[in-house]
Design a protein around this motif. Structure first.
Motif, PDB file in Angstrom:
ATOM      1  N   TYR A 175      19.647 -12.661 -45.444  1.00  0.00           N
ATOM      2  CA  TYR A 175      20.050 -13.235 -46.739  1.00  0.00           C
ATOM      3  C   TYR A 175      21.446 -12.707 -47.091  1.00  0.00           C
ATOM      4  N   TYR A 179      19.942  -9.455 -51.961  1.00  0.00           N
ATOM      5  CA  TYR A 179      18.533  -9.569 -51.599  1.00  0.00           C
ATOM      6  C   TYR A 179      18.051  -8.282 -50.921  1.00  0.00           C
ATOM      7  N   ARG A 232      15.817 -19.080 -51.786  1.00  0.00           N
ATOM      8  CA  ARG A 232      16.939 -19.628 -51.028  1.00  0.00           C
ATOM      9  C   ARG A 232      16.786 -21.136 -50.845  1.00  0.00           C
ATOM     10  N   ILE A 313      23.368 -17.654 -51.907  1.00  0.00           N
ATOM     11  CA  ILE A 313      23.606 -17.344 -50.501  1.00  0.00           C
ATOM     12  C   ILE A 313      24.962 -17.929 -50.123  1.00  0.00           C
TER      13      ILE A 313
END
Length: 328
Positions: A175, A179, A232, A313
């Motif tokens: 990630y 995270y 995500r 992300i």
């Protein structure tokens, strides 16, 4: 049957109460550290050194009889397991005068190396002579020298540290660093909380407890990664959605999986609690407690930290899907 009655869709606003969850988690960790510093841990023979001998309690073999008939600085208590009442004898290195002339003739270095084994042999022989016991009557006989116990404790702590670092690198690679921080924070939360419980209840802390802590670490990270995966996925799909709603949706969508996995694991561990006896008591208690707080931390601690640090992300997201209705 649980799957049948579980709601098809839940809309619990977890992030609305994230500050309460984080405060409770921080207070629990502070309390755990305080307990360890003030009460300490009840280190088992693996880490503290010395010997532990367990005998089945009979009319002749009782706690008062063992205390009165066996010389030396022994700690004798009773315990219970699936096989009935036990007499548990704990001791460290005994007075050299009890260990015979051969031991006293050794050099100081040899005495330090052999004191634990010689003390164990003395107590075992005294028990056999006083109570007419055989090897079959001695249910447990563990002996660890101080040098070995120190190495075991150090290596156990190293194992926990290496596992934590590897988990951090894995999550950061899969990630982003935010995270990874959230996942490791939840991992530390669960490990510290479990150690605090052992200090509070004075349960024996030994190598099986280290094994349980490593299991809890893996379980905690697995729980967090499941939620992170869904975060995500939703964030890529709906990039304009507020981060709190993204996490709420992700947590609700994985809620049934979280509770079903945790519930079935606890059922399996309960078998160890019931049938495992005192040797596995610490491990089973640690795993049950770790599963409970691990489930809690993946929702309220790890996710809350990710929210504070950022859920994005650094990869190209897809466009918003038209017609999506955000959670209220």
């Amino acid at each position: 049957m649980l799957i049948k009655y579980w709601p098809k869709e839940t809309k619990i606003p977890f992030m609305r109460y994230r500050y309460v969850g984080v405060v409770l988690s921080v207070l629990m960790m502070i309390a755990s550290v305080y307990l360890v510093m003030t009460r300490g841990l009840n280190l088992g023979v693996d880490f503290a050194g010395g010997s532990v001998i367990e005998l089945r309690q009979t009319e002749q073999v009782t706690v008062p009889e063992v205390r009165s008939r066996i010389q030396g600085s022994l700690t004798v208590n009773s315990a219970t397991n699936a096989n009935g009442e036990l007499v548990v004898i704990r001791f460290g290195d005994l007075d050299p005068s009890l260990l015979g002339p051969e031991f006293q003739a050794l050099s100081d270095e040899d005495k330090a190396d052999r004191a634990s084994a010689a003390s164990n042999t003395y107590v075992v022989n005294a028990l056999k002579q006083e109570f007419n016991l055989t090897d079959a009557d001695i249910l447990r006989n563990d002996s660890v020298g101080p040098k070995v116990s120190g190495e075991l404790f150090r290596e156990g702590m190293i194992a926990l540290g290496v596992a934590t670092i590897m988990m951090f690198l894995y999550i950061a690679f899969r990630y982003t660093w935010s995270y990874a921080v959230g996942g490791i924070a939840a991992l530390v939360h669960d490990a510290v909380g479990t150690i605090g419980l052992f200090s509070l209840l004075q349960l024996e802390f030994d190598l099986t407890t280290i094994a349980a802590l490593l299991t809890i670490i893996g379980y905690s990270v697995n729980d967090s990664v499941v939620v992170f995966d869904r975060i995500r996925e939703i964030r890529r799909k709906y990039k304009q959605m507020p981060a709190t709603e993204v996490i709420d949706i992700a947590t609700n969508q994985t809620l049934s999986r979280t509770f079903l996995t945790g519930g079935t694991t606890i059922i399996a561990v309960l078998a160890i609690v019931i049938f495992g006896g005192p040797v596995l008591q610490g491990m089973s208690v640690a795993m049950i407690w770790g599963i409970v707080i691990g489930t809690y931390s993946s929702i309220y601690f790890a996710a809350a930290i990710v929210l504070m640090l950022g859920v994005d992300i650094n990869r190209k997201p897809v466009e918003d899907t038209p017609g999506f209705e955000a959670m209220p």
